[in-house]
Scaffold this active site. Sequence first.
Site, PDB file in Angstrom:
ATOM      1  N   TYR A 143       0.379  -0.864  -0.157  1.00  0.00           N
ATOM      2  CA  TYR A 143      -0.354   0.035  -0.376  1.00  0.00           C
ATOM      3  C   TYR A 143       0.669   1.360   0.093  1.00  0.00           C
ATOM      4  CZ  TYR A 143      -3.776   3.378   2.031  1.00  0.00           C
ATOM      5  OH  TYR A 143      -4.432   4.663   1.940  1.00  0.00           O
ATOM      6  N   ASP A 238       9.328   2.403  -0.477  1.00  0.00           N
ATOM      7  CA  ASP A 238       8.185   3.024   0.115  1.00  0.00           C
ATOM      8  C   ASP A 238       8.742   2.832   1.928  1.00  0.00           C
ATOM      9  OD1 ASP A 238       4.553   3.328   0.138  1.00  0.00           O
ATOM     10  OD2 ASP A 238       6.144   4.046   1.749  1.00  0.00           O
ATOM     11  N   LYS A 266       4.988   8.927   8.790  1.00  0.00           N
ATOM     12  CA  LYS A 266       4.890   8.048  10.083  1.00  0.00           C
ATOM     13  C   LYS A 266       6.131   8.762  11.056  1.00  0.00           C
ATOM     14  CE  LYS A 266       2.789   4.243   7.793  1.00  0.00           C
ATOM     15  NZ  LYS A 266       1.106   4.588   8.542  1.00  0.00           N
TER      16      LYS A 266
HETATM   17  P1  KE4 Z   1      -0.631   8.088   5.128  1.00  0.00           P
HETATM   18  O1  KE4 Z   1      -1.171   8.948   3.422  1.00  0.00           O
HETATM   19  O2  KE4 Z   1      -1.680   6.779   5.363  1.00  0.00           O
HETATM   20  O3  KE4 Z   1       0.305   8.697   5.891  1.00  0.00           O
HETATM   21  O4  KE4 Z   1       0.335   6.841   4.213  1.00  0.00           O
HETATM   22  C1  KE4 Z   1       0.071   6.577   3.080  1.00  0.00           C
HETATM   23  C2  KE4 Z   1       0.913   5.130   3.373  1.00  0.00           C
HETATM   24  C3  KE4 Z   1       2.130   4.893   2.363  1.00  0.00           C
HETATM   25  N1  KE4 Z   1       2.946   3.402   2.447  1.00  0.00           N
HETATM   26  C4  KE4 Z   1       2.780   2.636   3.479  1.00  0.00           C
HETATM   27  C5  KE4 Z   1       4.139   1.784   2.927  1.00  0.00           C
HETATM   28  C6  KE4 Z   1       1.957   3.014   4.589  1.00  0.00           C
HETATM   29  O5  KE4 Z   1       1.593   2.351   5.375  1.00  0.00           O
HETATM   30  C7  KE4 Z   1       0.677   3.851   4.319  1.00  0.00           C
HETATM   31  C8  KE4 Z   1      -0.017   4.331   5.582  1.00  0.00           C
HETATM   32  N2  KE4 Z   1      -0.375   2.529   5.929  1.00  0.00           N
HETATM   33  C9  KE4 Z   1      -1.761   2.558   6.603  1.00  0.00           C
HETATM   34  C10 KE4 Z   1      -1.847   1.151   8.150  1.00  0.00           C
HETATM   35  N3  KE4 Z   1      -1.014   0.219   7.216  1.00  0.00           N
HETATM   36  C11 KE4 Z   1      -2.056   3.644   7.191  1.00  0.00           C
HETATM   37  C12 KE4 Z   1      -3.205   3.859   7.959  1.00  0.00           C
HETATM   38  C13 KE4 Z   1      -4.883   3.589   7.618  1.00  0.00           C
HETATM   39  O6  KE4 Z   1      -5.125   3.906   6.158  1.00  0.00           O
HETATM   40  O7  KE4 Z   1      -5.501   4.991   8.216  1.00  0.00           O
END
Ligand code: KE4
Length: 423
Positions: A143, A238, A266
């Site tokens: 993701y 990523d 994060k």
């Molecule tokens: P954000 O846009 O949510 O800050 O980051 C996206 C993202 C990008 N790359 C990786 C590897 C990520 O894990 C994420 C976001 N992670 C999820 C949970 N695994 C966010 C939780 C959510 O969507 O509420």
Amino acid sequence: MDDTSKRLFTQARQVIPGGVNSPVRACRNVDSSPLFIAKAAGCRLTDADDREYIDFVLSWGAMLLGHAEPSVSAALRAAVDRGTSYGAPCRDEVALAEEIHAALPGVEMVRMVNSGTEAAMSALRLARAVTGRDKIVKFIGCYHGHADPFLAAAGSGVSTFSIPGTPGVPAAVTADTMLVPYNDIRAAEACFVTHGGQTAAVIAEPVAGNMGLVPPVPGFLEALRSLTRTHGALLIFDEVITGFRVAYGGAQTRFGIDPDLTVLGKIIGGGLPVGAFGGKKRYMEQLAPEGQVYQAGTLSGNPLAMAAGLATLRKLKTLNYNAIEERTRAFAAELGQIMRSRGAAVQTPSLASMFGIFFSEKKIRNLEDIKQCNQALFTSFYNQMRAQGIYIAPSAFETGMVSFAHTDGDFAKTLDAARAVRF
Ligand code: KE4
């Protein structure tokens, strides 16, 4: 038991879609509803009904130091008194960029943004501009946020809801996204056989964390580096989850791989909204205003976020990553043993301060393996652990996170709760 949370959730659903600002928080995949959190400190959350939980979500990995860590809170309190947003450069943006470069030498320059989504989206645009190519290779179950090009078969929220792509994304946009199973280098090579000259980049989570924890098989990352170099495509790591978690220098330092571009988020925000993308100077200098590739953001480099991020990295630099890795390994191993002794077929892999919980007989290598897991058992485990004050991610497609604030007592309480689970 969760009366206030339930009341707030009913209220929330009147004015917020699904009652949440991010889908996975709705706990639909585990037949539950969200706890509304009133406060957090260390590895503990306190909900709106004043019940305390040991937190293994840690704001989806952001809170590696634990919640309300004193040096981070102090830095934030001081920053607030200097104003909350300038829309102009500030000293801490430079300091955080230098801190990231020092930790990840391959990231020669870095641009701050406000989320992992924005960082991944911008890194992709840059890779396409730099190579003059449109196609990308993405791994099923990884993701990279919710920008259109990545929602062809994302992990995390989309995978949890089993939506293969999503309405609202034009077919033309995902037509350039080639999907292959994680850890399948042959499938990635096949993309280049058919579209090598049109492929701008391969983007990968160097340790997958959005389909549960799936480490790279030996040689996988090295093969991606060699494949992209051979075909003139960029390798994008990523590291939104792995950056500063699997090592202070991230997965690229832990595994000795030098990606062209890196996506971060994060932990580097210390709990404030921050993302970042960076990499080789010859690419990053093509970003406006230096170059022609446009990317921008009102709150990029926000002084509060920079202060929290800086304080976080400066504290992390002093801590023992080997120790937290060993403690997480021992905890995950014992958790698995307890569950197996109670008749559940379960895998509990760990890597650094990340761990997985897969109700499966076999080792997990990709999303297909995970889809064979026993979802009903995960749901039952989740709800029985939450009832005992243990807060794990409400999805089998997420990863358990340990912080430097978790004590042996926290692990012991968690393992006792697992012993009481009825399968
Ligand atoms: P954000 O846009 O949510 O800050 O980051 C996206 C993202 C990008 N790359 C990786 C590897 C990520 O894990 C994420 C976001 N992670 C999820 C949970 N695994 C966010 C939780 C959510 O969507 O509420």
